[in-house]
Design an enzyme around this catalytic site. Structure first.
Site, mmCIF file in Angstrom:
data_model
loop_
_atom_site.group_PDB
_atom_site.id
_atom_site.type_symbol
_atom_site.label_atom_id
_atom_site.label_comp_id
_atom_site.label_asym_id
_atom_site.label_seq_id
_atom_site.Cartn_x
_atom_site.Cartn_y
_atom_site.Cartn_z
ATOM 1 N N LYS A 186 15.329 38.329 -19.488
ATOM 2 C CA LYS A 186 16.135 38.085 -18.294
ATOM 3 C C LYS A 186 15.465 38.703 -17.074
ATOM 4 C CE LYS A 186 17.359 41.488 -16.750
ATOM 5 N NZ LYS A 186 16.631 42.710 -16.247
ATOM 6 N N TYR A 222 23.585 41.123 -15.032
ATOM 7 C CA TYR A 222 24.546 41.677 -16.000
ATOM 8 C C TYR A 222 25.974 41.598 -15.457
ATOM 9 C CZ TYR A 222 20.559 43.669 -18.511
ATOM 10 O OH TYR A 222 19.393 43.829 -19.212
#
Ligand code: NAD
Length: 367
Positions: free
Chosen positions: A136, A223
């Protein structure tokens, strides 16, 4: 190995203390690569995350093991070879990368490079006939994510994103509480993630727009976006964002702190934020029958949760070991990962819309 001049490592080390057995210096003796059961993973890019987390986590996996590495640094190759007992034939550099296609020891390639390199190496890995995990944030923007998904489909290879929290039981409990409305309908979500980026040298790739795509939003905000999405189990439709810079000369190419309001179908709004200037890491949820949440929420270990019934008493796990084992099992069963490329794409659509909102000063649709 690599020294990082900023305090991210310290921040994450603090948040990892819960996983005491997860020692960096261990020597890999616990697997038998020839037993025919474990799938072989090759890590591409042996920087901070591979060195500190993925390599050690692969000492604890049941379905896969560290079979190979790709690195541009011969000294790193030598050190990893010794530490993880990797045969010379499974060590590649960026010039020899594509030859992995001829190596039956390697089933999965894990791309752990700067963000601007994710697309290229994911596509080349799939074209080499390997299944892929990509770190990510998935890529520089949603368009790149789409190209990666298409290329993996065309090569008939599975693609997964390094979203370790989908395998972390406190975060999984939040998904259950929110999505199943265990405490009634969710009425508010507030979440933030960030760390204080120290030092004075801003030459690192994370602070270069061309390599990182953006700053705290791309790195840490992903996140918070994930947290809101998986608490509700819905996809946001619009976002309004603003930013703050206390060190504009240091963060001269990328965002420092970003605040946003993420709108979901029906008008529900979750507030979120990301930062390279604040140590944040929480997910607070209000529902009709009480509050639940996580703090710390997103670090490597020691995730703590609460519900109206009291604290969550859930064991800590090695997120990355759970994540990689799950993907290896998906490969064995030819089953889509629970965090496929499409999941990374959804987040990058939100990120793209946040950047558009920062530019326009208006609410932007997520498209
Ligand atoms: P890092 O800078 O420590 O490592 C990057 C690696 O890429 C280094 O080994 C470097 O040598 C290599 N590299 C190859 N070509 C390069 C180039 N042209 N420029 C710079 N480096 C080059 O970074 P990191 O912290 O290991 O992050 C790597 C990836 O992992 C990023 O996508 C990051 O977002 C992700 N990450 C994920 C988590 C997580 O919790 N899932 C945590 C940390 C990092």
């Amino acid at each position: 190995m690599k020294n990082h001049p900023f305090s991210r490592r310290d921040f994450l080390r603090v948040s990892s203390l819960g996983v005491g057995a997860f020692a960096l210096g261990e020597t890999l003796m616990s697997f038998s690569p020839k037993d025919g059961k474990k799938l072989g993973i090759a890590l591409v890019g042996l920087g901070y995350y591979s060195y500190g987390q993925l390599g050690p986590a692969l000492l604890h996996t049941k379905n896969c093991y560290l079979a190979g590495i790709v690195t541009g640094h011969p000294a790193k190759a030598e050190a990893w070879k010794k530490q993880y007992n990797i045969p010379d034939k499974n060590i590649y550099n960026y010039e020899t990368f594509d030859k992995i296609k001829d190596n039956p020891d390697i089933d999965i390639i894990y791309v752990v490079l700067p963000v601007s390199m994710h697309k290229e190496y994911t596509i080349r890995a799939a074209q080499a006939g390997k299944h892929v995990i990509c770190e990510k944030p998935m890529a520089l923007n949603a368009k790149e994510c789409e190209e990666m998904i298409t290329a993996c489909k065309k090569a008939n290879r599975l693609l997964s994103i390094g979203y370790r929290l989908h395998f972390e039981p406190h975060n999984m409990e939040i998904m259950r509480l929110g999505q199943k409305q265990v405490y009634g309908k969710v009425t508010a979500i507030d979440t933030g993630n960030g760390f204080v980026y120290g030092g004075t040298d801003n030459s690192a790739w994370r602070l270069k727009k061309a390599m990182a795509g953006g700053g705290g939003l791309m790195d840490m905000g992903i996140y918070s976006i994930q947290g809101s999405r998986y608490t509700l189990g819905q996809e946001p439709v619009a976002v309004k964002a603003r930013q703050e810079k206390t060190r504009p000369e240091f963060f001269n190419e990328v965002d420092e702190t970003v605040y946003w309001e993420l709108e979901f179908p029906g008008g529900f709004v979750a507030t979120g934020k990301s930062s390279y200037n604040h140590n944040w890491g929480y997910l607070h949820v209000e529902a009709e029958k009480g509050k639940f949440g996580l703090e710390p929420a997103y670090g490597y270990g020691s995730v703590e949760g609460y519900t109206p019934a009291g604290p969550m008493h859930i064991p800590q796990v090695i997120h990355q070991a759970m994540q990689m084992d799950d993907f290896a099992e998906c490969v064995r069963q030819n089953k889509r990962s629970r965090v496929p490329g499409e999941e990374g794409l959804k987040d990058m659509k939100v990120v793209d819309a946040i950047y558009r909102s920062l530019d326009s000063g208006k609410k932007e649709k997520i498209v």
